[in-house]
Design an enzyme around this catalytic site. Structure first.
Site, PDB file in Angstrom:
ATOM      1  CB  THR A 181      -0.808   0.022   1.337  1.00  0.00           C
ATOM      2  OG1 THR A 181      -1.387  -1.241   1.568  1.00  0.00           O
ATOM      3  CG2 THR A 181      -1.879   1.064   1.363  1.00  0.00           C
ATOM      4  NE  ARG A 209      -9.369  -7.362   0.130  1.00  0.00           N
ATOM      5  CZ  ARG A 209      -8.381  -6.557   0.473  1.00  0.00           C
ATOM      6  NH1 ARG A 209      -8.002  -5.595  -0.328  1.00  0.00           N
ATOM      7  NH2 ARG A 209      -7.764  -6.695   1.631  1.00  0.00           N
ATOM      8  N   GLY A 233      -1.143  -3.255   5.222  1.00  0.00           N
ATOM      9  CA  GLY A 233      -1.053  -4.688   5.539  1.00  0.00           C
ATOM     10  C   GLY A 233      -2.328  -5.422   5.188  1.00  0.00           C
TER      11      GLY A 233
END
Ligand code: GLY
Length: 315
Positions: A181, A209, A233
């Site tokens: 990320t 998702r 994460g």
């Protein structure tokens, strides 16, 4: 006395092994340092924390070397579906987008949601319709060869799951380092805080998702009275803990460093190691960097000494 201001970035809490002096590590550090310098420059010129975090994230989305923007990972069907969000600590205004396709800079769209719509979160087709209104029409983004190669490699390794994609062993995938990320937190010269995050999510995720990076309170939070936080994460774990809001609340009594440490300890206690990381900045300009993964690239510049501090944070 002049107020302290600064910006802190991360390039994802990551699980794969890395040699800190490898070319890959150097490339990540070079790029993240460049983005934090540019973000800091904006702050120094008197621009807002929101402008600084958005700009730094755009740079990282455009770089193609992090899991965001052009560098985003692919769904099991081979598509890029990206999430991003941004939040201002002034009035808790926030904007987020989920599973957007064909948008080069999802963080820009998230900012438009915050400032130009009456909503906080837009996803999928509706987000793309809104992108058209905002003159950023979706266009075909062809993943780069290195991303397609990685997809083919993972497809081969995890071929047994292709017909039951809802059952993908993400723990195994993540042990290979398939996550990431990009995130930013900043404090500006007026004492305002902001946070922003952008991601392609998890490799081989199911289409549809949406992860923590689109969830205000999960992937990010900012409140001028407390601090600004950005998590990275395993999104499924982070969103269940509302981890960024959890860390922000700790700043009622503790500084950013202690808040990040406690929040990641909480994540580790409940979901184990190798699940995530966090950066934060408190209203006094103190910073927090914490992760339970082997490493996380971070970069920081503040008005205290204007030195750029960039490194692979290792545990
Ligand atoms: N933290 C990024 C994601 O899980 O989507």
């Amino acid at each position: 006395m002049e107020r302290n201001y600064g910006i802190l970035l991360h390039g994802g809490a990551r699980s794969e092994k890395i040699n800190a002096s490898s070319n890959r590590a150097k490339k990540m550090c070079k790029f993240i340092a460049h983005a934090s310098n540019e973000g800091y420059f904006l702050l120094k010129q008197g621009n807002s924390a929101i402008d600084a975090v958005e700009y730094a994230i755009i740079m990282m989305e455009d770089s193609g070397i992090f899991n965001a923007g052009r560098g985003s990972c692919l769904t099991i069907d081979g598509r890029m579906e990206m999430d991003a969000s941004i939040m201002s600590g002034i009035d808790l205004s926030a904007g987020s987008v989920g599973m957007v396709q064909g948008i080069s800079n999802p963080i820009k769209l998230a900012r438009h949601v915050m400032e130009r719509s009456k909503h906080v979160m837009l996803v999928s087709k509706g987000a793309l319709e809104f992108a058209n209104f905002m003159h950023m029409p979706p266009k075909e983004i062809h993943p780069e060869k290195k991303i397609l190669d990685k997809y083919m490699k993972l497809k081969k390794t995890f071929k047994h799951y292709w017909n039951e994609k809802y059952n993908m062993p993400y723990d195994e995938l993540e042990a290979l380092g398939q996550q990431g990320t990009v995130g930013a937190v900043a404090l500006d010269t007026d004492g305002n805080l902001a946070s922003a995050v952008s991601t392609g999510g998890r490799w081989l995720k199911m289409s549809g998702r949406i992860g923590d990076s689109a969830i205000i309170g999960g992937g990010i939070y900012a409140d001028n009275r407390l601090g600004a936080v950005c998590a990275t994460g395993n999104g499924e774990f982070i969103m269940r803990l509302c981890l960024s809001k959890y860390a922000c609340d700790i700043m009622k009594r503790r500084n950013a460093s202690e808040s990040s440490r406690r929040a990641i300890k909480h994540l580790t206690n409940l979901f184990g190691k190798n699940t995530g990381g966090m950066i934060s900045i408190d209203s006094g300009g103190g910073i927090g960097i914490s992760h339970n993964t082997p490493y996380m690239p971070v970069s920081f510049v503040s008005s205290r000494d204007e030195k750029n501090i960039t490194y692979l944070s290792m545990v």
